[in-house]
Scaffold this motif. Structure first.
Motif, mmCIF file in Angstrom:
data_model
loop_
_atom_site.group_PDB
_atom_site.id
_atom_site.type_symbol
_atom_site.label_atom_id
_atom_site.label_comp_id
_atom_site.label_asym_id
_atom_site.label_seq_id
_atom_site.Cartn_x
_atom_site.Cartn_y
_atom_site.Cartn_z
ATOM 1 N N SER A 128 0.894 -1.153 0.083
ATOM 2 C CA SER A 128 -0.082 0.005 0.088
ATOM 3 C C SER A 128 0.725 1.141 0.016
ATOM 4 N N ILE A 129 0.400 2.323 -0.132
ATOM 5 C CA ILE A 129 0.975 3.634 -0.151
ATOM 6 C C ILE A 129 1.740 4.155 1.050
ATOM 7 N N ALA A 130 0.970 3.473 2.246
ATOM 8 C CA ALA A 130 1.347 3.683 3.676
ATOM 9 C C ALA A 130 2.833 2.864 3.710
ATOM 10 N N ASP A 131 2.882 1.654 2.969
ATOM 11 C CA ASP A 131 4.224 0.946 3.060
ATOM 12 C C ASP A 131 5.535 1.672 2.508
ATOM 13 N N LEU A 132 5.102 2.902 1.964
ATOM 14 C CA LEU A 132 6.520 3.449 1.533
ATOM 15 C C LEU A 132 7.296 4.334 2.314
ATOM 16 N N LYS A 133 6.708 4.168 3.353
ATOM 17 C CA LYS A 133 7.379 5.027 4.539
ATOM 18 C C LYS A 133 8.696 4.237 4.845
ATOM 19 N N GLY A 134 9.810 4.914 4.699
ATOM 20 C CA GLY A 134 11.346 4.459 5.094
ATOM 21 C C GLY A 134 11.714 3.905 3.885
ATOM 22 N N LYS A 135 11.011 3.609 2.643
ATOM 23 C CA LYS A 135 11.508 3.337 1.468
ATOM 24 C C LYS A 135 12.282 4.075 0.587
ATOM 25 N N ARG A 136 13.244 3.644 -0.376
ATOM 26 C CA ARG A 136 13.486 4.399 -1.575
ATOM 27 C C ARG A 136 12.784 4.562 -2.685
ATOM 28 N N VAL A 137 12.131 5.846 -2.843
ATOM 29 C CA VAL A 137 11.209 5.908 -3.925
ATOM 30 C C VAL A 137 11.431 6.973 -4.887
ATOM 31 N N VAL A 138 11.201 6.489 -6.186
ATOM 32 C CA VAL A 138 11.553 7.615 -7.126
ATOM 33 C C VAL A 138 10.323 8.354 -7.134
ATOM 34 N N ILE A 139 10.326 9.669 -7.309
ATOM 35 C CA ILE A 139 9.280 10.512 -7.029
ATOM 36 C C ILE A 139 9.123 11.429 -8.413
ATOM 37 N N GLY A 140 9.787 11.225 -9.494
ATOM 38 C CA GLY A 140 9.802 12.060 -10.694
ATOM 39 C C GLY A 140 10.851 13.208 -10.519
ATOM 40 N N ASP A 141 11.209 13.677 -11.983
ATOM 41 C CA ASP A 141 11.918 14.729 -12.017
ATOM 42 C C ASP A 141 11.714 15.999 -11.380
ATOM 43 N N LEU A 142 12.708 16.572 -11.132
ATOM 44 C CA LEU A 142 12.323 18.020 -10.211
ATOM 45 C C LEU A 142 11.828 18.873 -11.205
ATOM 46 N N GLY A 143 10.678 19.410 -10.541
ATOM 47 C CA GLY A 143 9.708 19.950 -11.544
ATOM 48 C C GLY A 143 8.748 19.612 -12.653
ATOM 49 N N SER A 144 8.790 18.285 -12.333
ATOM 50 C CA SER A 144 7.755 17.557 -13.235
ATOM 51 C C SER A 144 6.285 17.228 -12.431
ATOM 52 N N GLY A 145 5.210 17.186 -13.306
ATOM 53 C CA GLY A 145 4.100 16.701 -12.825
ATOM 54 C C GLY A 145 3.913 15.580 -11.879
ATOM 55 N N THR A 146 4.659 14.711 -12.151
ATOM 56 C CA THR A 146 4.727 13.423 -11.404
ATOM 57 C C THR A 146 5.328 13.823 -10.009
ATOM 58 N N GLU A 147 6.156 14.451 -9.783
ATOM 59 C CA GLU A 147 6.593 15.117 -8.406
ATOM 60 C C GLU A 147 5.615 15.574 -7.591
ATOM 61 N N GLN A 148 4.542 16.618 -8.416
ATOM 62 C CA GLN A 148 3.321 16.988 -7.619
ATOM 63 C C GLN A 148 2.503 16.139 -7.382
ATOM 64 N N THR A 149 2.117 15.132 -8.246
ATOM 65 C CA THR A 149 1.109 14.029 -8.201
ATOM 66 C C THR A 149 1.740 13.252 -6.622
ATOM 67 N N ALA A 150 3.024 12.882 -6.604
ATOM 68 C CA ALA A 150 3.501 12.144 -5.765
ATOM 69 C C ALA A 150 3.326 12.854 -4.141
ATOM 70 N N ARG A 151 3.424 13.899 -4.328
ATOM 71 C CA ARG A 151 3.564 14.955 -3.010
ATOM 72 C C ARG A 151 1.826 14.692 -2.550
ATOM 73 N N GLN A 152 1.052 14.833 -3.523
ATOM 74 C CA GLN A 152 -0.396 15.054 -3.072
ATOM 75 C C GLN A 152 -0.898 13.474 -2.692
ATOM 76 N N VAL A 153 -0.479 12.457 -3.469
ATOM 77 C CA VAL A 153 -1.026 11.301 -2.830
ATOM 78 C C VAL A 153 -0.197 10.979 -1.771
ATOM 79 N N LEU A 154 0.691 11.167 -1.349
ATOM 80 C CA LEU A 154 1.467 10.786 -0.034
ATOM 81 C C LEU A 154 0.685 11.433 1.015
#
Length: 317
Positions: A128-154
């Protein structure tokens, strides 16, 4: 004029139009995503039409970069997430745009759903998303839409980037390597279903798609109404045997008021004029239609787009 086709400065399109040909640089994203092949295909259709418009697609860091480059005049058009375009147009939402509303942004068309993929290595113990705590996670390029989506979902799961073991801001191509080399446990990517980057990981690593669902998805959609629920179909990728619930935003093609009405109209007639041909550019565009293309607009339609869609029988303004 050949030099200008590589990097266009503010006003170049208008100057070129006066000389008989408009040159448009279209910003896309990583070469392993969907933006790049879609932008490349659209540019080719424009060029093949011989309608007095020439276009080239450029690989970029993604949505946030693209809308900033539209503001500076480095790009003439671009593909970006609808939420990012809205934030840029309003000058709100994220720090990059705070207090810097770009009211010159204009929509050309809504293209296709961009689905949040959270891909985890099966050996990483992430269900689950909760299990990402403490993990090494690719959150997208700096300044990408993916980075923003990752922030909001977390955030919907009461997590932030600081809760991750490592927040890896890299391109999708680099993310593939990190996943393959076991230097990353999971990867966020907001992209059309079937993206080559996700397929490449799934072909070489045993992975699972982590769901975004339940109360967390409902809360995310309530707070950020750009999101919609979206089910990633079973067998979309190797090893994914069941449908996985997630969320999606929309990919849109945008430009600015600096590009003349006639240039946008001719570019759209050349590339959007044949629905069937456009849908054939990429699987993500399979459900494209003129009706959908004018729904959920993050910024007003460009006058050239208004002219095009009115010719197709749509009541737009």
């Amino acid at each position: 004029m050949k030099r200008i086709t590589t990097v266009l400065l503010l006003g170049t399109a208008a100057v070129a139009l006066a000389q008989g040909t408009t040159f448009l640089t279209i910003g896309s994203g990583s070469t392993t995503g969907v933006y790049f092949p879609v932008a490349t295909g659209i540019a080719k259709m424009i060029n093949d039409a011989g309608a007095g418009v020439r276009a080239n697609a450029r690989s970029t860091g993604g949505s946030v970069f693209n809308v900033n480059a539209l503001a500076s005049g480095e790009l003439d058009a671009a593909i970006a997430q609808n939420d990012i375009v809205y934030y840029a147009y309003k000058g709100t939402g994220i720090q990059a745009f705070q207090g810097k509303a770009n009211t010159k942004l204009r929509t050309m068309a809504v293209l296709y759903p961009e689905v949040l993929h959270v891909i985890a290595r099966k050996d990483a113990g992430i269900n689950s998303i909760a299990d990402l705590k403490g993990k090494r996670v690719v959150i997208g390029d700096l300044g990408s839409g993916t980075e923003q989506t990752a922030r909001q979902v977390l955030e919907a799961y009461n997590l932030g980037f600081d809760d991750l073991g490592q927040a890896l801001r890299v391109s999708p191509a680099q993310g593939i390597s990190l996943m393959q080399d076991k230097r990353a446990d999971a990867l966020f990517y907001t992209v059309g279903v079937g993206a080559s980057a996700i397929s490449q990981i799934a072909q070489t690593v045993d992975v699972k798609v982590v769901p975004v669902s339940g109360n967390q998805a409902a809360g995310l959609i309530k707070k950020y109404p750009f999101y919609v629920r979206y089910n990633i179909p079973a067998k979309s990728y190797r090893g994914v045997g069941a449908t996985v619930p997630s969320v999606a935003v929309q990919a849109v093609m945008v430009t600015t008021t600096n590009v003349p009405e006639d240039a946008v109209y001719r570019a759209m007639k050349a590339s959007f004029g044949n629905e069937a041909e456009l849908r054939g550019l990429n699987p993500s565009l399979a459900s494209f239609s003129y009706d959908k293309a004018v729904k959920g607009l993050p910024a007003p339609l460009h006058p050239g787009a208004v002219k095009f869609f009115r010719e197709k029988g749509l009541n737009v303004k």
